[in-house]
Design a protein around this motif. Structure first.
Motif, PDB file in Angstrom:
ATOM      1  N   SER A  97       0.844  -1.199   0.000  1.00 26.73           N
ATOM      2  CA  SER A  97       0.000   0.000   0.000  1.00 26.73           C
ATOM      3  C   SER A  97       0.866   1.230   0.000  1.00 26.73           C
ATOM      4  N   MET A  98       0.224   2.334  -0.273  1.00 30.28           N
ATOM      5  CA  MET A  98       0.997   3.558  -0.459  1.00 30.28           C
ATOM      6  C   MET A  98       0.322   4.712   0.255  1.00 30.28           C
ATOM      7  N   ILE A  99       1.113   5.583   0.873  1.00 26.13           N
ATOM      8  CA  ILE A  99       0.564   6.847   1.363  1.00 26.13           C
ATOM      9  C   ILE A  99       1.296   7.987   0.674  1.00 26.13           C
ATOM     10  N   PHE A 100       0.533   9.038   0.426  1.00 29.15           N
ATOM     11  CA  PHE A 100       1.054  10.119  -0.406  1.00 29.15           C
ATOM     12  C   PHE A 100       1.368  11.354   0.425  1.00 29.15           C
ATOM     13  N   GLN A 101       2.034  12.299  -0.251  1.00 28.54           N
ATOM     14  CA  GLN A 101       2.474  13.520   0.416  1.00 28.54           C
ATOM     15  C   GLN A 101       1.298  14.375   0.878  1.00 28.54           C
ATOM     16  N   GLU A 102       0.330  14.551   0.008  1.00 24.68           N
ATOM     17  CA  GLU A 102      -0.745  15.503   0.304  1.00 24.68           C
ATOM     18  C   GLU A 102      -2.027  14.731   0.574  1.00 24.68           C
ATOM     19  N   PRO A 103      -2.367  14.520   1.838  1.00 27.48           N
ATOM     20  CA  PRO A 103      -3.516  13.663   2.132  1.00 27.48           C
ATOM     21  C   PRO A 103      -4.835  14.274   1.683  1.00 27.48           C
ATOM     22  N   MET A 104      -4.863  15.585   1.441  1.00 30.25           N
ATOM     23  CA  MET A 104      -6.118  16.197   0.992  1.00 30.25           C
ATOM     24  C   MET A 104      -6.441  15.754  -0.429  1.00 30.25           C
ATOM     25  N   GLY A 161      -4.620  18.422   8.727  1.00 25.71           N
ATOM     26  CA  GLY A 161      -3.644  17.716   7.905  1.00 25.71           C
ATOM     27  C   GLY A 161      -3.103  16.461   8.564  1.00 25.71           C
ATOM     28  N   GLY A 162      -2.774  16.570   9.845  1.00 27.88           N
ATOM     29  CA  GLY A 162      -2.222  15.426  10.572  1.00 27.88           C
ATOM     30  C   GLY A 162      -3.239  14.300  10.698  1.00 27.88           C
ATOM     31  N   MET A 163      -4.509  14.671  10.950  1.00 25.92           N
ATOM     32  CA  MET A 163      -5.581  13.672  11.061  1.00 25.92           C
ATOM     33  C   MET A 163      -5.789  12.951   9.735  1.00 25.92           C
ATOM     34  N   ARG A 164      -5.775  13.725   8.632  1.00 29.82           N
ATOM     35  CA  ARG A 164      -5.966  13.117   7.309  1.00 29.82           C
ATOM     36  C   ARG A 164      -4.865  12.109   7.025  1.00 29.82           C
TER      37      ARG A 164
END
Lengths: 336, 329
Positions: A97-104, A161-164
């Motif tokens: 899986s992947m997480i990205f820089q900008e969670p928005m 941002g942190g929550m996202r």
């Protein structure tokens, strides 16, 4: 040469983009591997190809002009490059899986958090609806969101941002993946929130027992998190070693320059070291020779004539530089 | 001359209890329903020739503070003195004259330069605006400036898009220097740049400061960059200045719990030195509805019962070291 113990093995990856009929390689000849439960950091400046490399692994390159031209990406010995979309969908989100820089921008703004989290579990597990919602809430608790029951009914814009980013991490670990790719996961966050997220990733990594491929430009984050470090410059791996040797025994002139150009809290320096010039753009990449030659303080005449190869200078330490290449004159004598 | 007046002329800039609130409007008649307290009571002073670093997380009001001090915004309350003169309520031509002495360098080198103007015109615009220099001498002066900030001479005839981020920031610096100001406010001048380019711009700013005898207000979120640049540092949290001190002192001996957490949260580029971290819980509260009492108390690891009742004020704890925390009152 297949490495038995590696979870992910990238061999001579070339990823190109077609612009006006010509192919430009954003990633050129990248090879490294990730072992189970290991944290590998890929570090480099913007435009060095680190994000394109991670999108190549996930097969998420823009369809209209991006393409893997050469090389293989082996996940548990299976080549991901040849998989079609359907086969890849089974791996994405479940094994890798992947997480990205900008969670928005990574979360869908018109769907609730709960809907987006459930989706992962619906696609990859055979759990019942009621169980899935319960699991989503417990995942939110696992990433430190105490109001899980309420958050599942909320929309991304209602979160900070942190929550996202926590929600993104919860989604990424939902199926207990073997490998988590985190592309600049804390760059858009403040330092105190960054500290929370990095601690969370470390904690989850322990619990789930996954490997992490962390892509970042921040050497502080690298020192904090990495077991092994891959330094990229202009689409190539220029140095690879364990974290200790990268910081204390760097060999490639680029790595050395990078380390001395950051201001550090604990020391007084009037003048910072600089690397002259900028990373060459894709269109202006030198055709032959080392890609760092114009900015290199140790450049030799032959550097612009010969392509340096990534070679091992000692066990577990590879460098792409003629200074350390035994077959070329002018090599450093202190090579062990 | 009273003691107060003497203080004011010694300092290039003095800010007293500055507040900047943005109105929040809502409802059918767009009536004012509240305030965003972006800057809520800060006091600081800049000595001639020093670099004062203002550091804090996003949304803490550091940029608003910078822009209010330069009088781009009108302060809601408080006083600003520049060279001993009250500039809080200047208007019209007086304010225009003041701008010669105070210039700004902005964060985003892509957005702060007009893409339709040649670099030469961008840098000479301030000189033309204030009627400095004749047509012939003007071009030479601008060329010299461009060379000084490390740009090639032919940059004069080029457009901003032809330059990289670091070079564009150099153009922005040349523009700020053109009028030989006394104070430059640099708002996150390097946060959009890569590390190798960032160090080039930081070195340039330091050189220019010594050469032109500038006073610098350096605003940034990266504490290691701020510490490298500054003589003194002010730490902001939620519109308040929570600690002001000498740059080394604040790193070695941080007093305020927020400063301590901020310093410990910065990942150090040294794998052998993994110090114990203070991890703060939660997020920064909204400045529209800041907590009563100490603004930091909901996240503070050393919170006491009285913190939610009494608002602390900046108090001197050591020489030149001021903290706004009830632990030290």
């Amino acid at each position: 040469m297949s490495n038995q113990e590696a979870l992910l093995e990238i061999n001579s990856l070339h990823t190109g983009f077609e612009i006006e009929g010509k192919t430009y390689h954003a990633v050129k000849d990248v090879s490294f591997d990730v072992k189970p439960k290991e944290v590998v950091c890929v570090v480099g400046e913007s435009g060095c190809g680190k994000s394109v490399m991670s999108l190549s692994i996930m097969n998420l390159l823009p369809k209209h002009n991006g393409k893997i031209d050469k090389g293989e990406i082996l996940y548990k010995g299976r080549n991901l490059v040849n998989l079609n979309d359907k086969e890849m969908n089974k791996i994405r989100g479940k094994d890798i899986s992947m997480i990205f820089q900008e969670p928005m921008t990574a979360l869908n703004p018109v769907l609730t958090i709960g809907f987006q989290m459930d989706e992962v579990l619906i696609n990859h597990t055979s759990m019942k609806r009621e169980e899935i919602r319960k699991k989503s809430i417990s995942l939110l608790k696992q990433v430190g969101i105490s109001r899980g029951e309420q958050i599942v009914h909320e929309y991304p814009h209602q979160l900070s941002g942190g929550m996202r980013q926590r929600v993104m991490i919860a989604m990424a670990i939902a199926c207990q993946p073997q490998l988590l790719i985190a592309d600049e996961p804390t760059t858009a966050l403040d330092v105190t929130v960054q500290a929370q997220i990095l601690e969370l990733i470390t904690k989850i990594q322990d619990e789930v027992g996954m490997a992490v491929l962390l892509i970042t430009h921040d050497l502080g984050v690298v020192a904090e998190m990495a077991d092994r470090v891959v330094v990229m410059y202009a689409g190539q791996v220029v140095e690879e070693s364990d974290v200790d040797r990268i910081f204390y025994d760097a060999q490639h002139p680029y790595t050395k320059a990078l380390l001395t150009s950051i201001p550090r809290m604990e020391e007084e320096r009037e003048v910072l070291n600089t690397i002259s010039g900028i990373v060459p753009s894709l269109k202006n990449m030198p055709k032959v020779g080392c890609r760092f030659v114009d900015r290199c303080p140790d450049a030799m005449p032959e550097c612009s004539k010969v392509d340096p190869q990534l070679g091992e200078t000692e066990k577990g330490h590879s460098v792409r530089c003629l200074l350390y290449d035994a077959s070329h004159p002018g090599k450093k004598t202190e090579v062990r | 001359m009273t003691q107060e007046q003497k203080d004011r002329s010694e300092h290039l800039l003095q800010v007293e209890e500055l507040k900047k609130y943005y109105p929040v409007r809502g409802g059918f008649f767009r009536r004012k329903v509240g305030d965003v307290k972006a800057v809520d009571n800060i006091s600081l002073e800049l000595k001639r020739g020093e670099t004062f670093g203002l550091v804090g997380e996003s949304g803490c009001g550091k940029s608003t503070a910078g822009r209010t001090i330069t009088r781009l915004f009108k302060p809601t309350e408080g006083k600003i003195f520049f060279e001993g003169r009250d500039i809080t309520n200047l208007r019209g031509s007086e304010l225009r004259d003041l701008r010669q002495d105070i210039q700004m360098v902005f964060q985003d080198p892509y957005a702060s330069l007009n893409p339709k103007m040649m670099v030469g015109s961008i840098v000479s615009e301030p000189l033309v605006n204030y009627g400095k220099g004749s047509e012939n001498s003007l071009k030479q002066e601008v060329m010299d400036l461009l060379l000084r900030v490390g740009l090639p001479e032919d940059a004069y005839f080029k457009y901003p898009h032809e330059f990289s981020g670091g070079q564009r920031q150099r153009i922005g610096i040349a523009r700020a220097l053109a009028l030989k100001p006394k104070l430059i406010v640099a708002d996150e001048p390097v946060s959009a740049l890569d590390v190798s380019v960032q160090s080039q711009v930081l070195n340039l700013l330091k050189e220019l400061q010594a050469e032109f005898d500038l006073t610098l207000l350096f605003i940034a979120h990266d504490l290691s960059v701020v510490k490298h640049m500054s003589d003194r540092i002010g730490v902001m949290y939620l519109g308040n200045l929570v600690e002001v001190s000498d740059a080394d002192e604040i790193y070695i001996n941080p007093k305020h719990p927020y400063t301590q957490a901020l310093i410990s949260a910065i990942p150090q580029p040294d794998p052998r030195n993994k110090s114990e971290r203070i991890i703060l819980s939660g997020d920064v509260p909204s400045p529209q509805n800041p907590p009563v009492g100490c603004p930091f108390h909901p996240r503070c690891p050393q919170v006491m019962p009285e913190c939610s009742e009494k608002k602390p004020h900046l108090k001197e704890v050591n020489k030149e070291h001021r903290v706004s925390c009830l632990l030290y009152e």
